[in-house]
Design a protein around this motif. Structure first.
Motif, PDB file in Angstrom:
ATOM      1  N   UNK A  42       0.825  -1.206   0.000  1.00 35.97           N
ATOM      2  CA  UNK A  42       0.000   0.000   0.000  1.00 35.97           C
ATOM      3  C   UNK A  42       0.863   1.261   0.000  1.00 35.97           C
ATOM      4  N   UNK A  43       1.964   1.257   0.738  1.00 35.70           N
ATOM      5  CA  UNK A  43       2.783   2.462   0.887  1.00 35.70           C
ATOM      6  C   UNK A  43       4.117   2.366   0.163  1.00 35.70           C
ATOM      7  N   UNK A  44       4.197   1.559  -0.878  1.00 34.43           N
ATOM      8  CA  UNK A  44       5.448   1.439  -1.626  1.00 34.43           C
ATOM      9  C   UNK A  44       5.811   2.768  -2.269  1.00 34.43           C
ATOM     10  N   UNK A  45       7.087   3.059  -2.270  1.00 33.44           N
ATOM     11  CA  UNK A  45       7.594   4.252  -2.935  1.00 33.44           C
ATOM     12  C   UNK A  45       7.562   3.999  -4.441  1.00 33.44           C
ATOM     13  N   UNK A  46       6.805   4.795  -5.154  1.00 38.01           N
ATOM     14  CA  UNK A  46       6.629   4.608  -6.602  1.00 38.01           C
ATOM     15  C   UNK A  46       7.901   4.917  -7.386  1.00 38.01           C
ATOM     16  N   UNK A  47       8.873   5.602  -6.770  1.00 45.21           N
ATOM     17  CA  UNK A  47      10.110   5.962  -7.458  1.00 45.21           C
ATOM     18  C   UNK A  47      11.157   4.855  -7.444  1.00 45.21           C
ATOM     19  N   UNK A  48      10.905   3.778  -6.699  1.00 48.27           N
ATOM     20  CA  UNK A  48      11.845   2.667  -6.621  1.00 48.27           C
ATOM     21  C   UNK A  48      11.378   1.506  -7.481  1.00 48.27           C
ATOM     22  N   UNK A  49      12.319   0.798  -8.031  1.00 49.15           N
ATOM     23  CA  UNK A  49      12.012  -0.434  -8.754  1.00 49.15           C
ATOM     24  C   UNK A  49      12.356  -1.589  -7.815  1.00 49.15           C
ATOM     25  N   UNK A  50      11.369  -2.401  -7.511  1.00 48.61           N
ATOM     26  CA  UNK A  50      11.547  -3.491  -6.577  1.00 48.61           C
ATOM     27  C   UNK A  50      11.724  -4.796  -7.343  1.00 48.61           C
ATOM     28  N   UNK A  51      12.668  -5.621  -6.909  1.00 47.74           N
ATOM     29  CA  UNK A  51      12.847  -6.950  -7.469  1.00 47.74           C
ATOM     30  C   UNK A  51      12.175  -7.955  -6.558  1.00 47.74           C
ATOM     31  N   UNK A  52      11.863  -9.101  -7.084  1.00 46.95           N
ATOM     32  CA  UNK A  52      11.228 -10.127  -6.268  1.00 46.95           C
ATOM     33  C   UNK A  52       9.737  -9.879  -6.163  1.00 46.95           C
ATOM     34  N   UNK A  53       9.103 -10.644  -5.308  1.00 41.19           N
ATOM     35  CA  UNK A  53       7.663 -10.488  -5.134  1.00 41.19           C
ATOM     36  C   UNK A  53       7.315 -10.679  -3.664  1.00 41.19           C
ATOM     37  N   UNK A  54       6.181 -10.135  -3.307  1.00 44.38           N
ATOM     38  CA  UNK A  54       5.671 -10.266  -1.950  1.00 44.38           C
ATOM     39  C   UNK A  54       4.314 -10.942  -2.061  1.00 44.38           C
ATOM     40  N   UNK A  55       4.165 -12.041  -1.367  1.00 41.37           N
ATOM     41  CA  UNK A  55       2.856 -12.698  -1.369  1.00 41.37           C
ATOM     42  C   UNK A  55       2.380 -12.859   0.062  1.00 41.37           C
ATOM     43  N   UNK A  56       1.106 -12.589   0.239  1.00 39.52           N
ATOM     44  CA  UNK A  56       0.483 -12.730   1.553  1.00 39.52           C
ATOM     45  C   UNK A  56      -0.989 -13.033   1.354  1.00 39.52           C
ATOM     46  N   UNK A  57      -1.616 -13.474   2.403  1.00 40.99           N
ATOM     47  CA  UNK A  57      -3.041 -13.783   2.347  1.00 40.99           C
ATOM     48  C   UNK A  57      -3.842 -12.498   2.180  1.00 40.99           C
ATOM     49  N   UNK A  58      -4.969 -12.601   1.507  1.00 38.22           N
ATOM     50  CA  UNK A  58      -5.831 -11.436   1.297  1.00 38.22           C
ATOM     51  C   UNK A  58      -6.315 -10.822   2.610  1.00 38.22           C
ATOM     52  N   UNK A  59      -6.441 -11.654   3.631  1.00 39.66           N
ATOM     53  CA  UNK A  59      -6.925 -11.167   4.922  1.00 39.66           C
ATOM     54  C   UNK A  59      -5.859 -10.389   5.694  1.00 39.66           C
ATOM     55  N   UNK A  60      -4.581 -10.537   5.318  1.00 40.34           N
ATOM     56  CA  UNK A  60      -3.502  -9.857   6.033  1.00 40.34           C
ATOM     57  C   UNK A  60      -3.592  -8.348   5.853  1.00 40.34           C
ATOM     58  N   UNK A  61      -3.379  -7.646   6.939  1.00 39.94           N
ATOM     59  CA  UNK A  61      -3.361  -6.186   6.941  1.00 39.94           C
ATOM     60  C   UNK A  61      -2.037  -5.719   7.527  1.00 39.94           C
ATOM     61  N   UNK A  62      -1.423  -4.751   6.874  1.00 45.68           N
ATOM     62  CA  UNK A  62      -0.126  -4.217   7.286  1.00 45.68           C
ATOM     63  C   UNK A  62      -0.324  -3.115   8.316  1.00 45.68           C
ATOM     64  N   UNK A  63       0.451  -3.171   9.383  1.00 45.57           N
ATOM     65  CA  UNK A  63       0.446  -2.132  10.398  1.00 45.57           C
ATOM     66  C   UNK A  63       1.815  -1.509  10.532  1.00 45.57           C
ATOM     67  N   UNK A  64       1.846  -0.194  10.599  1.00 39.20           N
ATOM     68  CA  UNK A  64       3.083   0.555  10.804  1.00 39.20           C
ATOM     69  C   UNK A  64       2.850   1.575  11.915  1.00 39.20           C
ATOM     70  N   UNK A  65       3.925   2.153  12.388  1.00 37.52           N
ATOM     71  CA  UNK A  65       3.788   3.194  13.399  1.00 37.52           C
ATOM     72  C   UNK A  65       3.338   4.487  12.732  1.00 37.52           C
TER      73      UNK A  65
END
Length: 187
Positions: A29-52
């Motif tokens: 959700x909060x990825x920096x659009x200016x960076x190119x990321x390699x690899x992939x991130x997979x998680x369950x649809x029910x997972x929600x990310x929490x940050x400070x």
């Protein structure tokens, strides 16, 4: 790397090694659009990310928290995050010290009931005793509620034993990330 449920994962590297970028890459959700990321991130649809996040309220802490989550849950979260002094309950977020603000943000994260926690500069700016208390309590929360936690910091000596991570991801500029045996890392 894989991060199973109930895992505490610590990301370590010097300044500029990519700790924050790695955490951002895990947060779709909060990825920096200016960076190119390699690899992939997979998680369950029910997972929600929490940050400070900062608390945007002028209410006393206890009123802010109780209004959103109820008194009992709020007192528990504030205590777990090291804000157990009654006088702090009556202060607004803006009146707190930097370390107290950090701990109030931890309490807010606890109450948000997110399944994956991403915390950059984990326990940065906290004294060693408080950092250890927070690390122990965070680990207990991750294990008890079957969460996944990623915690990053360049300086870890004052809390790493208390956090007792299940995996340690080491980043070094110009090199591939590697995962270390936690026992070897602590020594």
């Amino acid at each position: 790397f894989d991060a199973p449920r109930a895992s505490v994962n610590f990301i370590w590297g010097s300044s500029g090694a990519g700790k924050s970028v790695l955490l951002q890459s895990l947060n779709k959700i909060k990825r920096n659009k200016n960076f190119k990321y390699g690899g992939s991130v997979s998680m369950h649809d029910k997972d929600k990310i929490g940050t400070l996040s900062t608390i945007k309220s002028n209410l006393p802490l206890i009123d802010y928290f109780a209004k959103k989550w109820g008194m009992h849950k709020s007192l528990s979260a504030l205590n777990i995050s090291g804000l157990s002094e009654a006088t702090l309950y009556l202060k607004s977020y803006s009146m707190l010290s930097a370390g107290q603000k950090y701990r109030a943000s931890i309490a807010q994260l606890i109450l948000q009931k997110k399944s994956i926690w991403l915390i950059d500069e984990f326990c940065g700016g906290l004294d060693s005793i408080t950092a250890k208390v927070i690390a122990v309590n965070i680990r207990k929360m991750i294990k008890k509620y079957n969460l996944i936690g990623f915690f990053a910091n360049a300086n870890y000596h004052h809390f790493i034993d208390a956090l007792n991570p299940d995996s340690i991801i080491v980043l070094k500029s110009g090199h591939d990330a590697r995962t270390l045996n936690t026992r070897a890392f602590k020594n």
